[in-house]
Design an enzyme around this catalytic site. Structure first.
Site, PDB file in Angstrom:
ATOM      1  N   HIS A 105       0.806  -1.235   0.000  1.00  0.00           N
ATOM      2  CA  HIS A 105       0.000   0.000   0.000  1.00  0.00           C
ATOM      3  C   HIS A 105       0.835   1.280   0.000  1.00  0.00           C
ATOM      4  O   HIS A 105       0.525   2.247   0.700  1.00  0.00           O
ATOM      5  CB  HIS A 105      -0.962   0.009   1.185  1.00  0.00           C
ATOM      6  CG  HIS A 105      -2.024  -1.047   1.113  1.00  0.00           C
ATOM      7  ND1 HIS A 105      -2.474  -1.566  -0.073  1.00  0.00           N
ATOM      8  CD2 HIS A 105      -2.729  -1.686   2.096  1.00  0.00           C
ATOM      9  CE1 HIS A 105      -3.415  -2.484   0.172  1.00  0.00           C
ATOM     10  NE2 HIS A 105      -3.583  -2.572   1.474  1.00  0.00           N
ATOM     11  N   HIS A 178      -9.601   1.790   0.756  1.00  0.00           N
ATOM     12  CA  HIS A 178      -9.561   0.636   1.659  1.00  0.00           C
ATOM     13  C   HIS A 178     -10.694   0.672   2.692  1.00  0.00           C
ATOM     14  O   HIS A 178     -10.490   0.322   3.858  1.00  0.00           O
ATOM     15  CB  HIS A 178      -8.206   0.596   2.365  1.00  0.00           C
ATOM     16  CG  HIS A 178      -7.728  -0.783   2.709  1.00  0.00           C
ATOM     17  ND1 HIS A 178      -8.350  -1.579   3.647  1.00  0.00           N
ATOM     18  CD2 HIS A 178      -6.697  -1.518   2.222  1.00  0.00           C
ATOM     19  CE1 HIS A 178      -7.704  -2.726   3.756  1.00  0.00           C
ATOM     20  NE2 HIS A 178      -6.695  -2.723   2.890  1.00  0.00           N
ATOM     21  N   GLU A 317     -11.671  -3.593  -2.893  1.00  0.00           N
ATOM     22  CA  GLU A 317     -10.727  -2.593  -3.382  1.00  0.00           C
ATOM     23  C   GLU A 317     -10.550  -2.759  -4.891  1.00  0.00           C
ATOM     24  O   GLU A 317      -9.749  -3.576  -5.345  1.00  0.00           O
ATOM     25  CB  GLU A 317      -9.390  -2.755  -2.666  1.00  0.00           C
ATOM     26  CG  GLU A 317      -9.481  -2.759  -1.143  1.00  0.00           C
ATOM     27  CD  GLU A 317      -8.276  -3.420  -0.509  1.00  0.00           C
ATOM     28  OE1 GLU A 317      -7.146  -2.935  -0.733  1.00  0.00           O
ATOM     29  OE2 GLU A 317      -8.454  -4.435   0.199  1.00  0.00           O
TER      30      GLU A 317
END
Length: 352
Positions: A105, A178, A317
């Site tokens: 991420h 997220h 996502e």
């Protein structure tokens, strides 16, 4: 209608604000300038009762320290990069590994942990326009990346997220959000009884480090087949090799036919007690479906002191394939000078 509220301050004293958008149909969404996080999303059930259906925290400390990425905008590259390494035009790059041997991420300080600039546009369908400039070399990614994300609360009880990005040097980009959803209300228990449909005919098996192996595998005959709606818990089988590695679902599902020019319906989630339905429309080729397998840190309770529990919420996502830059047969996450990265996802709410 849009209102702005002071939320908290960072350790170095920077003020953090939230923006609450409300439409005329009893839906509201609360967005934080830290990480562009969706902190609250309130929608009616079949009897008109309003509940908040996303996980979040009551303090900036929890957002910054916990590793759930709750509600945050994820970048420069969402999901995992194997050993934090990739190559572009013969040049090798190494990104900070913050997830065991992988980069996850965005690296050490991704977009989910930065304060975004926010412009509010009020009206019948209020908008928040968030911008962020990631300089060349940040987290060792090449190129200055300029990002714009627009949240729109529509009159038909849908939250639309539109992403755009440009670069001044070839780089890689895979943006997403997220948010953790529980359509019964974020404090209502597990998500195992939610019914889920996904128009996905393949998924990506992973190694023990949750990095895709390179295989694109048919969902036929596996727990990953949601082409006919079923409860999340029905085939929740940790004896399955792929599910066992992740402790549940934490996999990239590949939509039938791949990327589209306009958002199309790809996912429908239904919670029978409340009657809430969430439909997901996107133009992206994939979605990372995560069933909240690692929500178990007692020191970081959610809003109102609600304790973390595994499978308390799920993430959808929308994105390109994880670790694409290291797999020639995967989706393209390379963005070149003069190109415009775009990505749209719409979370639409209804009841039945």
């Amino acid at each position: 209608m849009i209102s702005k509220q002071y939320f908290d301050k960072t350790e170095d004293g920077r003020a953090v604000y939230t923006y609450t958008m409300v439409n005329g149909a009893n839906m509201s969404v609360r967005i934080c300038d830290m990480g562009g996080a969706i902190m609250g999303l309130c929608v009616p059930d079949r009897n008109g009762r309003i509940s908040d259906v996303v996980l979040g925290y009551d303090s900036i400390r929890d957002y910054m320290e916990d590793t759930t990425y709750a509600g945050g905008l994820i970048g420069r590259v969402g999901n995992r990069i194997d050993r934090g390494r990739f190559e572009l035009d013969g040049e090798k790059y190494e990104i900070y590994c913050n997830n065991g041997v992988n980069s996850l991420h965005g690296g050490k300080i991704g977009f989910s942990h930065k304060i975004w600039d926010v412009v509010a546009e009020d009206g019948e369908e209020p908008k928040l326009i968030l911008t962020l400039v990631s300089p060349d070399g940040e987290e060792n990614y090449p190129g200055t990346l300029t990002v714009k994300v627009t949240y729109t609360l529509r009159r038909d009880n849908a939250l639309a997220i539109s992403y755009e990005a440009t670069t001044d040097k070839k780089t890689i980009v895979n943006l997403t959000n997220h948010a953790y959803f529980n359509l019964g209300g974020y404090a209502s228990g597990t998500i195992m009884d939610h019914e889920l449909f996904m128009d996905a005919d393949a998924y990506l098996p992973t190694s023990k480090n949750l990095i895709p192996t390179g295989e694109i595998k048919s969902v036929e005959g596996t727990p990953f087949d949601f082409r006919s709606a079923k409860t999340i818990g029905r085939d929740f089988d940790l004896s399955d090799t792929d599910m066992g590695i992740a402790g549940g679902y934490d996999h990239c599902f590949c939509f039938t036919g791949g990327e589209t020019s306009e958002p199309v319906l790809r996912i429908e989630a239904y919670e029978p007690n409340s009657g809430r339905v969430m439909r997901v429309y996107t133009d992206q080729p994939c979605v990372q479906f995560y069933s909240g397998n690692f929500l178990k840190k007692e020191q970081y309770p959610f809003k109102g002191g609600y304790p973390q529990r595994v499978q308390a919420a799920f993430c959808l996502e929308t994105q390109k394939m994880p670790d694409s830059v290291n797999h020639p047969n995967f989706t393209n996450t390379v963005l070149d000078v003069g190109e415009l990265y775009t990505h749209t996802v719409i979370y639409s709410f209804d009841v039945k």
